[in-house]
Design an enzyme around this catalytic site. Structure first.
Site, short mmCIF file in Angstrom:
data_model
loop_
_atom_site.label_atom_id
_atom_site.label_comp_id
_atom_site.label_asym_id
_atom_site.label_seq_id
_atom_site.Cartn_x
_atom_site.Cartn_y
_atom_site.Cartn_z
N HIS A 1 -15.73 -23.28 9.09
CA HIS A 1 -16.83 -22.77 8.27
C HIS A 1 -17.60 -23.89 7.57
O HIS A 1 -17.12 -25.03 7.45
CB HIS A 1 -16.27 -21.81 7.20
CG HIS A 1 -15.28 -22.48 6.29
ND1 HIS A 1 -15.64 -23.26 5.21
CD2 HIS A 1 -13.92 -22.49 6.31
CE1 HIS A 1 -14.57 -23.72 4.61
NE2 HIS A 1 -13.49 -23.28 5.25
N GLU B 1 -7.33 -18.58 6.98
CA GLU B 1 -6.61 -19.75 6.49
C GLU B 1 -5.23 -19.30 6.00
O GLU B 1 -4.96 -18.11 5.83
CB GLU B 1 -7.41 -20.40 5.35
CG GLU B 1 -6.81 -21.68 4.78
CD GLU B 1 -6.62 -22.77 5.81
OE1 GLU B 1 -5.57 -22.72 6.50
OE2 GLU B 1 -7.47 -23.66 5.93
#
Length: 206
Positions: free
Chosen positions: A10, A85
């Site tokens: 990202h 994550e």
């Protein structure tokens, strides 16, 4: 004919800029992060034909994927929890300096990803299993000649690299941290997977 998976981290977030550990906590992209996303999106449009867009279901990856689609990636976003994550539990929101001060066992310059257990969070083995299962599921779905872009995080990218290379994640995690909107390209076919590019950043603004 081989398929191709493009792992994209990202764009930069407000917590990235502040040096705070994110994990499952949500932070928004900075303007630089949006610019990074526009750059990687334009690169993917120009250099690859993206057939599928798989996205971690956290805010920063969803925002990055929205930018990719805005600049021309035509595939719909497919949310996938497996690509989140690692949950860093009680450490989320803290800086590395604060963590090192409160927890001397954590080396300030080391990788938190390699720590086996985190209070209130996800153990390293549980994280590895989650990502490995997501990776195996994805590889099983990739058709010959298909290109899949996965918008994810630094932890899952390193977990996949460790899996493909047959290495321990705790060791590989100490070597590098994927760049915001860097690209890791992996070719996949019936005989296995090969890393073509690790954390490519030539497309990003200087």
């Amino acid at each position: 004919m081989t398929g191709r998976v493009l792992l994209v981290r990202h764009g930069e977030t407000t917590w990235n800029r502040a040096g705070r550990i994110q994990g499952w906590a949500d932070a928004t992209l900075t303007e630089e992060g949006r610019e990074q996303a526009r750059a990687v999106g334009s690169h993917l449009v120009d250099s690859h034909s993206v057939d599928r867009l798989v996205v971690s279901d956290l805010k920063r990856t969803l925002e990055t994927a929205e930018v990719l689609r805005a600049v021309g990636i035509g595939a719909d976003s497919e949310r996938a929890r497996a690509w989140r994550e690692r949950d860093f539990g009680d450490l989320q929101g803290l800086t590395r300096t604060a963590i090192a001060t409160r927890h001397p066992e954590y080396h300030r310059g080391g990788s938190l990803l390699s720590v086996r257990s985190v209070a209130g969070g996800e153990s390293l083995p549980a994280f590895e299993t989650r990502v490995r299962e997501g990776w195996e599921r994805l590889v099983g779905e990739v058709a010959a000649g298909e290109t899949v872009a996965v918008v994810t995080h630094g932890g899952p990218i390193r977990a996949v690299l460790a899996e493909v290379a047959g290495r321990e994640l705790a060791s590989l995690a100490t070597e590098f941290s994927p760049s915001n909107c860097g690209i890791t390209e992996i070719s996949v076919d019936g005989s296995g997977s090969d890393v073509v590019l690790r954390d490519g950043t030539d497309h990003l603004p200087a």
